[in-house]
Write a protein that holds these residues in place. Structure first.
Motif, PDB file in Angstrom:
ATOM      1  N   GLY A  55       0.868  -0.942   0.129  1.00  0.00           N
ATOM      2  CA  GLY A  55      -0.156   0.173  -0.055  1.00  0.00           C
ATOM      3  C   GLY A  55       0.849   1.153   0.135  1.00  0.00           C
ATOM      4  N   ALA A  56       2.099   1.413   0.791  1.00  0.00           N
ATOM      5  CA  ALA A  56       2.985   2.371   0.870  1.00  0.00           C
ATOM      6  C   ALA A  56       3.523   2.624  -0.437  1.00  0.00           C
ATOM      7  N   TRP A  57       3.870   1.399  -1.115  1.00  0.00           N
ATOM      8  CA  TRP A  57       4.593   1.291  -2.594  1.00  0.00           C
ATOM      9  C   TRP A  57       3.489   1.990  -3.590  1.00  0.00           C
ATOM     10  N   ALA A  58       2.203   1.450  -3.382  1.00  0.00           N
ATOM     11  CA  ALA A  58       1.390   1.845  -4.485  1.00  0.00           C
ATOM     12  C   ALA A  58       0.881   3.353  -4.316  1.00  0.00           C
ATOM     13  N   SER A  59       0.811   4.014  -3.125  1.00  0.00           N
ATOM     14  CA  SER A  59       0.723   5.388  -3.071  1.00  0.00           C
ATOM     15  C   SER A  59       1.731   6.194  -3.067  1.00  0.00           C
ATOM     16  N   GLU A  60       2.890   5.526  -3.481  1.00  0.00           N
ATOM     17  CA  GLU A  60       4.217   6.329  -3.824  1.00  0.00           C
ATOM     18  C   GLU A  60       4.743   7.160  -2.640  1.00  0.00           C
ATOM     19  N   ASP A  61       4.584   6.250  -1.352  1.00  0.00           N
ATOM     20  CA  ASP A  61       5.392   6.588  -0.279  1.00  0.00           C
ATOM     21  C   ASP A  61       6.570   6.578  -0.371  1.00  0.00           C
ATOM     22  N   PHE A  62       7.372   5.648  -1.093  1.00  0.00           N
ATOM     23  CA  PHE A  62       8.664   5.328  -1.064  1.00  0.00           C
ATOM     24  C   PHE A  62       9.527   6.011  -2.273  1.00  0.00           C
ATOM     25  N   ARG A  63       8.801   7.022  -2.927  1.00  0.00           N
ATOM     26  CA  ARG A  63       9.406   7.805  -4.061  1.00  0.00           C
ATOM     27  C   ARG A  63      10.359   8.523  -3.402  1.00  0.00           C
ATOM     28  N   MET A  64      11.773   8.799  -4.414  1.00  0.00           N
ATOM     29  CA  MET A  64      12.793   9.546  -3.841  1.00  0.00           C
ATOM     30  C   MET A  64      12.322  11.016  -4.550  1.00  0.00           C
ATOM     31  N   SER A  65      12.662  11.908  -3.404  1.00  0.00           N
ATOM     32  CA  SER A  65      12.529  13.524  -3.989  1.00  0.00           C
ATOM     33  C   SER A  65      13.789  13.786  -4.808  1.00  0.00           C
TER      34      SER A  65
END
Length: 85
Positions: A55-65
């Protein structure tokens, strides 16, 4: 005295040697998780932790700024243009 190869585990048809259990920290909760085919959720400890991570991956919580380059920057070689004389 000759060596006997009857107890050689490398013989054809021999069962593979048992592997030691590898325990890792669950990336979601930090609990211990068995990292082996017996754990279908590996490296997570449970379906719940796996779903939380997904869920965190799908909501892009892991994206790199990343900062976008200014519009005047070109795409390619970032060397300054040659000077005109």
């Amino acid at each position: 005295m000759s060596a006997s190869h009857d107890d050689d585990p490398r013989q054809e048809g021999a069962a593979p040697a048992p592997q030691r259990a590898l325990w890792v920290d669950c990336p979601t909760c930090g609990g211990k998780s068995l990292y082996a085919p017996a754990n279908p959720y590996r490296p997570f400890c449970s379906d719940r932790c796996q779903q939380i991570d997904f869920g965190a991956w799908a909501s892009e919580d892991f994206r790199m700024s990343a900062e976008a380059p200014p519009d005047e920057d070109g795409f390619g070689d970032h060397q300054p243009p040659p000077r005109e004389h």
